[in-house]
Design a protein around this motif. Sequence first.
Motif, PDB file in Angstrom:
ATOM      1  N   LEU A  41      50.290  41.673  50.596  1.00  0.00           N
ATOM      2  CA  LEU A  41      49.628  42.860  51.114  1.00  0.00           C
ATOM      3  C   LEU A  41      49.716  44.002  50.111  1.00  0.00           C
ATOM      4  CD1 LEU A  41      48.202  44.278  53.447  1.00  0.00           C
ATOM      5  CD2 LEU A  41      50.452  44.865  54.341  1.00  0.00           C
ATOM      6  N   SER A  42      50.905  44.212  49.556  1.00  0.00           N
ATOM      7  CA  SER A  42      51.053  45.297  48.584  1.00  0.00           C
ATOM      8  C   SER A  42      50.267  45.007  47.311  1.00  0.00           C
ATOM      9  CB  SER A  42      52.527  45.537  48.256  1.00  0.00           C
ATOM     10  OG  SER A  42      53.082  44.406  47.625  1.00  0.00           O
ATOM     11  N   ALA A  43      50.196  43.742  46.897  1.00  0.00           N
ATOM     12  CA  ALA A  43      49.447  43.390  45.693  1.00  0.00           C
ATOM     13  C   ALA A  43      47.942  43.567  45.903  1.00  0.00           C
ATOM     14  CB  ALA A  43      49.757  41.965  45.280  1.00  0.00           C
ATOM     15  N   CYS A  44      47.468  43.349  47.115  1.00  0.00           N
ATOM     16  CA  CYS A  44      46.044  43.525  47.392  1.00  0.00           C
ATOM     17  C   CYS A  44      45.666  44.998  47.490  1.00  0.00           C
ATOM     18  CB  CYS A  44      45.674  42.812  48.688  1.00  0.00           C
ATOM     19  SG  CYS A  44      45.701  41.019  48.540  1.00  0.00           S
ATOM     20  N   VAL A  45      46.593  45.827  47.914  1.00  0.00           N
ATOM     21  CA  VAL A  45      46.328  47.251  48.039  1.00  0.00           C
ATOM     22  C   VAL A  45      46.423  47.936  46.682  1.00  0.00           C
ATOM     23  CG1 VAL A  45      47.182  49.411  49.042  1.00  0.00           C
ATOM     24  CG2 VAL A  45      47.020  47.354  50.434  1.00  0.00           C
ATOM     25  N   ALA A  46      47.303  47.454  45.809  1.00  0.00           N
ATOM     26  CA  ALA A  46      47.537  48.086  44.503  1.00  0.00           C
ATOM     27  C   ALA A  46      46.270  48.182  43.655  1.00  0.00           C
ATOM     28  CB  ALA A  46      48.626  47.338  43.755  1.00  0.00           C
ATOM     29  N   PRO A  47      45.439  47.152  43.558  1.00  0.00           N
ATOM     30  CA  PRO A  47      44.227  47.291  42.735  1.00  0.00           C
ATOM     31  C   PRO A  47      43.274  48.366  43.243  1.00  0.00           C
ATOM     32  CG  PRO A  47      44.676  44.983  43.142  1.00  0.00           C
ATOM     33  CD  PRO A  47      45.623  45.776  43.991  1.00  0.00           C
ATOM     34  N   VAL A  48      43.247  48.600  44.562  1.00  0.00           N
ATOM     35  CA  VAL A  48      42.370  49.630  45.107  1.00  0.00           C
ATOM     36  C   VAL A  48      42.794  50.993  44.584  1.00  0.00           C
ATOM     37  CG1 VAL A  48      41.614  50.756  47.237  1.00  0.00           C
ATOM     38  CG2 VAL A  48      41.842  48.279  47.143  1.00  0.00           C
ATOM     39  N   ARG A  49      44.091  51.231  44.540  1.00  0.00           N
ATOM     40  CA  ARG A  49      44.596  52.505  44.032  1.00  0.00           C
ATOM     41  C   ARG A  49      44.352  52.627  42.526  1.00  0.00           C
ATOM     42  NH1 ARG A  49      50.477  53.176  46.858  1.00  0.00           N
ATOM     43  NH2 ARG A  49      49.716  53.566  48.960  1.00  0.00           N
ATOM     44  N   GLY A  50      44.440  51.520  41.819  1.00  0.00           N
ATOM     45  CA  GLY A  50      44.280  51.559  40.371  1.00  0.00           C
ATOM     46  C   GLY A  50      42.831  51.659  39.930  1.00  0.00           C
ATOM     47  N   ALA A  58      38.757  40.937  44.208  1.00  0.00           N
ATOM     48  CA  ALA A  58      38.517  39.714  44.968  1.00  0.00           C
ATOM     49  C   ALA A  58      39.228  38.524  44.325  1.00  0.00           C
ATOM     50  CB  ALA A  58      37.025  39.446  45.084  1.00  0.00           C
ATOM     51  N   ILE A  59      39.207  38.431  43.007  1.00  0.00           N
ATOM     52  CA  ILE A  59      39.869  37.322  42.306  1.00  0.00           C
ATOM     53  C   ILE A  59      41.379  37.400  42.500  1.00  0.00           C
ATOM     54  CG2 ILE A  59      40.403  36.382  40.026  1.00  0.00           C
ATOM     55  CD1 ILE A  59      37.490  37.119  39.240  1.00  0.00           C
ATOM     56  N   VAL A  60      41.941  38.604  42.327  1.00  0.00           N
ATOM     57  CA  VAL A  60      43.387  38.775  42.505  1.00  0.00           C
ATOM     58  C   VAL A  60      43.787  38.458  43.940  1.00  0.00           C
ATOM     59  CG1 VAL A  60      45.260  40.475  42.524  1.00  0.00           C
ATOM     60  CG2 VAL A  60      43.665  40.398  40.612  1.00  0.00           C
ATOM     61  N   ALA A  65      46.289  34.968  47.893  1.00  0.00           N
ATOM     62  CA  ALA A  65      46.180  34.294  49.189  1.00  0.00           C
ATOM     63  C   ALA A  65      46.375  32.789  49.042  1.00  0.00           C
ATOM     64  CB  ALA A  65      44.827  34.600  49.822  1.00  0.00           C
ATOM     65  N   ALA A  66      45.832  32.205  47.993  1.00  0.00           N
ATOM     66  CA  ALA A  66      46.018  30.769  47.754  1.00  0.00           C
ATOM     67  C   ALA A  66      47.489  30.457  47.473  1.00  0.00           C
ATOM     68  CB  ALA A  66      45.140  30.314  46.589  1.00  0.00           C
ATOM     69  N   SER A  67      48.158  31.327  46.726  1.00  0.00           N
ATOM     70  CA  SER A  67      49.582  31.136  46.452  1.00  0.00           C
ATOM     71  C   SER A  67      50.391  31.198  47.736  1.00  0.00           C
ATOM     72  CB  SER A  67      50.098  32.202  45.481  1.00  0.00           C
ATOM     73  OG  SER A  67      49.431  32.110  44.269  1.00  0.00           O
TER      74      SER A  67
END
Length: 179
Positions: A41-50, A58-60, A65-67
């Motif tokens: 969740l934190s990794a998905c939110v971080a790119p939005v801030r960056g 989407a790729i990240v 999610a696959a991991s």
Amino acid sequence: MLTGVVATVGIAGTVTGYLVVDQLTRHLGIAVLLTLALFLLSACVAPVRGGWRAPARAIVAGCLAASWLGAAVLTLLVADADESRYVSPDGGSVLVVTQGWAIIDPVWDVSVRQSSWLVARSWPLGCFNGDDRNNGLESIRWISPTRLEATAGSGLTYVVTVDQGDSRPDRTLSLGCDD
């Protein structure tokens, strides 16, 4: 945060033999999965801030999610199938029998724990590998507050004495298990 604490306590308990807050550490696999989910969740939110572009996000997110899904499936595949608990006649110790799997054959890991809720000590009692029918665990029971009787598939009976103070067995059994 809570899952990180539970995972740390579980790992420390495994290393030291102490089970701190036994009810939480019994579910260490779930705690690890929750920690992974919070990380995702934190990794998905971080790119939005960056300010990353949508395709990169989407790729990240897809890779993470696959991991997470792979970790969840792996945890379920190696999770123990069944756990049974037997309290000693005096209530001072608990015999824990965990049935897992070695590819297709059952394996029983047996431990003895102090029956304290907050801080307890766990000791390995033995391992029985059902790969050879003679090494499988047929039955195990308390025969007194400090003595256990385990019967293997071969019909041999093993009696183990448990210290009344700290629940430590006087020996460890290993039938068909690699140490």
